[in-house]
Design a protein around this motif. Structure first.
Motif, PDB file in Angstrom:
ATOM      1  N   PRO A  26      49.651  23.620   9.732  1.00  0.00           N
ATOM      2  CA  PRO A  26      49.342  22.466   8.885  1.00  0.00           C
ATOM      3  C   PRO A  26      50.205  22.403   7.634  1.00  0.00           C
ATOM      4  O   PRO A  26      50.116  21.437   6.869  1.00  0.00           O
ATOM      5  CB  PRO A  26      47.865  22.678   8.531  1.00  0.00           C
ATOM      6  N   TYR A  27      51.035  23.425   7.426  1.00  0.00           N
ATOM      7  CA  TYR A  27      51.816  23.515   6.189  1.00  0.00           C
ATOM      8  C   TYR A  27      53.302  23.304   6.463  1.00  0.00           C
ATOM      9  O   TYR A  27      53.848  23.845   7.418  1.00  0.00           O
ATOM     10  CB  TYR A  27      51.631  24.892   5.545  1.00  0.00           C
ATOM     11  N   PRO A  28      53.980  22.558   5.592  1.00  0.00           N
ATOM     12  CA  PRO A  28      55.438  22.437   5.702  1.00  0.00           C
ATOM     13  C   PRO A  28      56.102  23.733   5.255  1.00  0.00           C
ATOM     14  O   PRO A  28      55.434  24.622   4.694  1.00  0.00           O
ATOM     15  CB  PRO A  28      55.761  21.286   4.753  1.00  0.00           C
ATOM     16  N   PRO A  29      57.407  23.885   5.479  1.00  0.00           N
ATOM     17  CA  PRO A  29      58.079  25.107   5.011  1.00  0.00           C
ATOM     18  C   PRO A  29      57.891  25.331   3.515  1.00  0.00           C
ATOM     19  O   PRO A  29      57.778  24.379   2.738  1.00  0.00           O
ATOM     20  CB  PRO A  29      59.554  24.837   5.349  1.00  0.00           C
ATOM     21  N   LEU A  30      57.858  26.579   3.127  1.00  0.00           N
ATOM     22  CA  LEU A  30      57.743  26.947   1.706  1.00  0.00           C
ATOM     23  C   LEU A  30      58.921  26.380   0.912  1.00  0.00           C
ATOM     24  O   LEU A  30      60.001  26.145   1.463  1.00  0.00           O
ATOM     25  CB  LEU A  30      57.733  28.469   1.571  1.00  0.00           C
ATOM     26  N   PRO A  31      58.741  26.159  -0.397  1.00  0.00           N
ATOM     27  CA  PRO A  31      59.849  25.656  -1.221  1.00  0.00           C
ATOM     28  C   PRO A  31      61.120  26.493  -1.099  1.00  0.00           C
ATOM     29  O   PRO A  31      62.220  25.940  -0.992  1.00  0.00           O
ATOM     30  CB  PRO A  31      59.273  25.690  -2.637  1.00  0.00           C
TER      31      PRO A  31
END
Length: 340
Positions: free
Chosen positions: A15-20
């Motif tokens: 559910p999460y996009p790649p980390l910054p």
């Protein structure tokens, strides 16, 4: 009028996009998109090997774990050979078998959603070249324990390669989880598949890897597509390895939501067995067909196997709450009927 999809819970994506930090690495790599990636991903292979604490000759990298699986089948299977696996499972296994001219041999799951290891062993014959285990299992989330896997591996003939798909292993918290890396020396016919698509949230970039004995890995690498791992994907994987502690927190959040969703569904009358992947599995005789319709009406896209089961990827809290609201609306007598 089509109902818009608000929550994509069908493909076991993060559910999460790649980390910054990962996105920054990807952006830097995009600036070099006019340059070819390495002919073979040797540097990435070495970094993954160091991360897994194995020598680099034990690591094969490919286009997702499914790409490594195809490389393995091309390396060991001849047309007319057979590939055995439990069914239902990951849809790609029979497709990959067909791509190399092998005959798929699906073995039914046990009634409780586990892979029937005894039945799989009984299905192995002189034509069998590969037997597939998925652990944790997709779609049921069941687990082959360390003891059960050890017994199974000792009984598989050395001429048969065991393809152990651990795409969801990061989400497993059971103390009986096998330490598969420790099994590689004892079982040169074992290949352990892993991926950066699920826990690491890089599904679109298609990077997976296999761990195995050097001789087996060398044969798999011969099937490596030149220039097959692009530069952006390589940068994302390398940055993800450096951000492992942050990613572990994300995985912990998914696991906590999985357990919350299971508890809440059980409180609504659903029979949900413990799962070890990033999903929950609802099975007949619970009203899974009615549940699929209710979820669609709520804008939730889930994986529906009519008359059989419903796999719900763990989304963010809002997505999971939407699932609970939709399923709470089903008639109570449906969700408490039948046997478990």
């Amino acid at each position: 009028m089509d109902i818009p999809v608000l929550h994509r819970l069908a493909l076991n994506e993060s559910p999460y996009p790649p980390l910054p930090s990962v996105r920054e690495a990807m952006q830097r790599a995009v600036a070099q998109a006019h340059r070819y990636p390495p002919f073979h991903p040797d540097d990435l292979t070495e970094q993954i090997a160091a991360w897994c604490r194995v020598t680099s000759d034990r690591v094969a990298v490919g286009s997702g774990s499914v790409g490594v699986a195809l490389q393995l089948l091309r390396a060991v299977v001849q047309p007319g050979d057979t590939v055995a696996y439990a069914w239902r499972t990951f849809d790609a296994y029979p497709l990959l078998a067909a791509m190399v001219g092998a005959q798929p041999v699906p073995i039914p799951l046990s009634p409780d959603g586990h892979q029937d290891l005894d039945a799989l062993l009984a299905a192995l014959d002189q034509r069998t070249r590969v037997v597939v285990l998925c652990n944790p299992h997709n779609p049921t989330g069941s687990l082959v324990t360390a003891d059960a896997l050890s017994v199974f591996l000792r009984q598989v003939p050395r001429r048969v390669t065991v393809l152990l798909d651990e795409a969801y292993v990061e989400f497993a918290r059971d103390t009986r989880l096998p330490n598969t890396s420790a099994l590689l020396d004892a079982h040169p016919n074992l290949l352990v598949l892993r991926t950066f698509s699920k826990a690491y949230g890089l599904a679109a970039l298609r990077v997976g890897y296999g761990l195995g004995a050097p001789d087996l890995v060398e044969r798999i690498r011969r099937q490596q597509l030149p220039f097959g791992i692009n530069t952006v994907a390589t940068a994302a994987v390398k940055a993800s390895l450096q951000a492992e502690s942050e990613l572990r927190l994300r995985v912990d959040t998914v696991v906590a939501e999985r357990e919350r969703l299971r508890r809440e569904l059980m409180s609504l009358g659903w029979h949900v067995r413990p799962g070890h992947a990033n999903s929950v599995w609802l099975a007949a005789p619970d009203p899974i067909d009615e549940a699929a319709a209710a979820l669609t009406d709520a804008g939730v896209q889930a994986r529906h196997y009519p008359g059989e089961g419903l796999r719900l990827t763990i989304g963010n809290r809002n997505a999971n709450d939407t699932v609970l609201t939709a399923l709470a609306g089903l008639p109570a007598h449906l969700s408490t009927s039948g046997t478990w």
